[in-house]
Structure formats: C-alpha cells, structure tokens
Design an enzyme around this catalytic site. Structure first.
Site, PDB file in Angstrom:
ATOM      1  N   HIS A 122       0.954  -1.219  -0.053  1.00  0.00           N
ATOM      2  CA  HIS A 122       0.074  -0.056   0.134  1.00  0.00           C
ATOM      3  C   HIS A 122       0.780   1.088  -0.075  1.00  0.00           C
ATOM      4  CE1 HIS A 122      -2.838  -2.932   1.450  1.00  0.00           C
ATOM      5  NE2 HIS A 122      -3.743  -2.158   1.306  1.00  0.00           N
ATOM      6  N   GLU A 196       0.896  -6.921   1.213  1.00  0.00           N
ATOM      7  CA  GLU A 196       1.627  -7.033   2.354  1.00  0.00           C
ATOM      8  C   GLU A 196       0.920  -7.136   3.842  1.00  0.00           C
ATOM      9  OE1 GLU A 196       1.043  -2.540   2.389  1.00  0.00           O
ATOM     10  OE2 GLU A 196       0.469  -4.136   1.637  1.00  0.00           O
TER      11      GLU A 196
END
Length: 305
Positions: A122, A196
């Site tokens: 992100h 992630e």
C-alpha cells in the site's frame, strides 16, 4: 444501515462529486489541512508503530516530520482517488511511463501469453499503476475487499471499473476469487494484488523488517499454479508525479513460503526507500495483533478447506 456506516457512504459519495469539481489548489489545500490535523499529538499510533519498524527504532523516536509527511502522502492518495475519474488517462499513462522502470517485465510476460501477477504494498497511488496498465497493456483484474455498507463497496467497484479495471470481490461471489484469478491468468491477463497485509488470518509467516508477520499466500500461489511470473511493484509519489518500479520476477521454484518471503524482502526494500509513501495505518506485524485476533487466525488456518 447503521448511522456510522451511512455517514461513511455519504462522505465518500460527496468526495467523488465535490473534490473533483474544486480547483486543484483548493483540493490540495483542503487535504493538506486534514492531514495536518491528523498529525497533531503524534499522529495515529499504529502508523507510528509501523514506521518504527521501518526505521529500526521505537515509536517514540519516529520523527514527527516523517509521520506528518506520511499523512500528507495518504491524503494525496485520497485526493487523487476522488479526482481520478475526471483526469485524462492517456496523459497520466504518458507521465507514469516517462519515469517508470522495469516495464519490460510486464510486456515480456504478456508477449509470452502467460499473464503476470503484480504484487504491490500500500504505497503511493497504486490506482495510477492500474491506469497505466489499462492504457498500455489491457484491463487488469484486481481483488476488492467487501466493505460495509454494501453501497460503499459498490461505490468503490464503480470507481475502479470506471478506470478500466475488472473487480473480483474478496468475499460473497458465486465463484471463489482464487478460481477467477486463475482463469484470468490462463487467458494471459494481468492480475494485481496488494500483498503486505493479511486480511484472512491465514497468511504465510514471514520476517518483515526483522520481525514476524504474515502475508497473503495468494500472489505466490497464483504464480506457481499458472506459471505466470510474480512481479513485485513499488509505487511512490514525486513532487510532480508518480514513481513506478517493476522488479525482476520472484523465483517461485521453492514454493509458496520461500516466494512470499522473497516478496516481503522486495516490499521492505521499496518501503525503506520511500517510507513516507507507505500508507499502512493498520497492524501488519504479529506483535501488534490482539490475542483474540491471533486465535481467530489460528482457527482459520486449521479449518479444513
């Protein structure tokens, strides 16, 4: 619909209608003010904890100016998201391509007809990466977390579909998302996954910035099952545009765990280079989850599928 959920839905609806109608300088000022307010009193605690891992320090030692810059970066992501439907996608693709590196890895995968799995943290504006794909390669298939209320989820789906993306819901679809992604890759298509943060609690154990964490198995599993290359991608902001780097393919020959760890290492390298642009305000590391959350994740991992 409860009042809080309704308020969130109306807020996003207003954002897409109003923010793109504002002059650019007004929109920048408005979102910067919101970020500056969020940075007061040290900023969000979880953001500070996450940045502490990146800097190998304790939360109290994370510089206030980094927290401030991170929140301004996050605000910029949302400002651009609200304005994207009115921006020129052809021009955006030109700007991105002028500074992007590693694009040949995507083109090579498409030319071989195997598709590609793009895995991103992100960071920066990942929607811009998708805009480039639509203009230069073809419509990417991406997974969307189902939000509450349903009307807000549909709003986000319409937004990304308007950019040219194909959306696969993480939950609630008649066909499981993994099967849909497998089918797209076998058609030679591009699949993009944010990789992630483990939303399911069933992720792969990895070491991330020196501490235990879990990351989704999906990117590695898809690459292994289809033969498509697993390409780590990192996005960040520049003063006048966007940084976009596609890394060399991850070796998946040693299995899901090894490939996911290699992906975590690539993510860490990119985040360390551009820590202010990593928009992670939620827990990532095992130590930051409650005992109840860890127990639910353990139960899911041990439930037969």
């Amino acid at each position: 619909m409860n009042p809080k959920a309704r308020a969130w839905d109306l807020g996003y609806a207003a954002g897409w209608r109003l923010v793109r109608a504002l002059p650019q300088r007004w929109a920048i000022r408005m979102f910067d003010i919101a970020a500056d307010r969020a940075a007061r009193d040290g900023g969000p605690h979880q953001l500070r904890r996450n940045l502490a891992r990146v800097l190998s320090t304790v939360p109290e030692e994370v510089p206030d100016n980094l927290v401030h810059a991170s929140l301004r970066s996050y605000a910029r992501y949302w400002r651009e998201a609200f304005r994207l439907p009115s921006m020129n996608p052809v021009r955006l693709a030109e700007i991105i391509e002028s500074s992007a590196t590693g694009l040949e890895h995507i083109h090579e995968a498409v030319e071989r007809g195997r598709g590609a799995v793009l895995a991103l943290p992100h960071s920066g504006n990942w929607d811009m990466a998708g805009v480039w794909l639509v203009q230069r390669v073809g419509s990417p298939t991406v997974v969307a977390e189902r939000l509450n209320p349903e009307s807000l989820f549909r709003r986000f789906v319409r937004f990304r579909e308007s950019l040219g993306f194909e959306i696969v819901p993480l939950t609630g679809a008649a066909i499981p998302p993994f099967e849909q992604l497998i089918a797209r890759l076998r058609q030679g298509r591009i699949v993009g996954l944010l990789g992630e943060r483990d939303l399911s609690g069933t992720g792969v154990p990895v070491t991330f910035f020196g501490e235990p964490a879990r990351m989704p198995a999906g990117p590695a599993r898809l690459a292994i099952d289809t033969g498509a290359p697993l390409l780590p991608v990192h996005c960040w902001f520049t003063p006048e545009g966007w940084g976009f780097r596609v890394g060399t393919p991850i070796d998946t020959a040693c299995g899901v765990q090894h490939a996911t760890q290699a992906l975590a290492d690539r993510f860490a390298a990119g985040i360390a280079e551009h820590p202010a642009d990593w928009h992670m305000l939620q827990p990532v590391w095992t130590a930051d989850f409650t005992a109840g959350q860890l127990a639910r994740g353990h139960a899911r991992r041990n439930t037969p599928h």
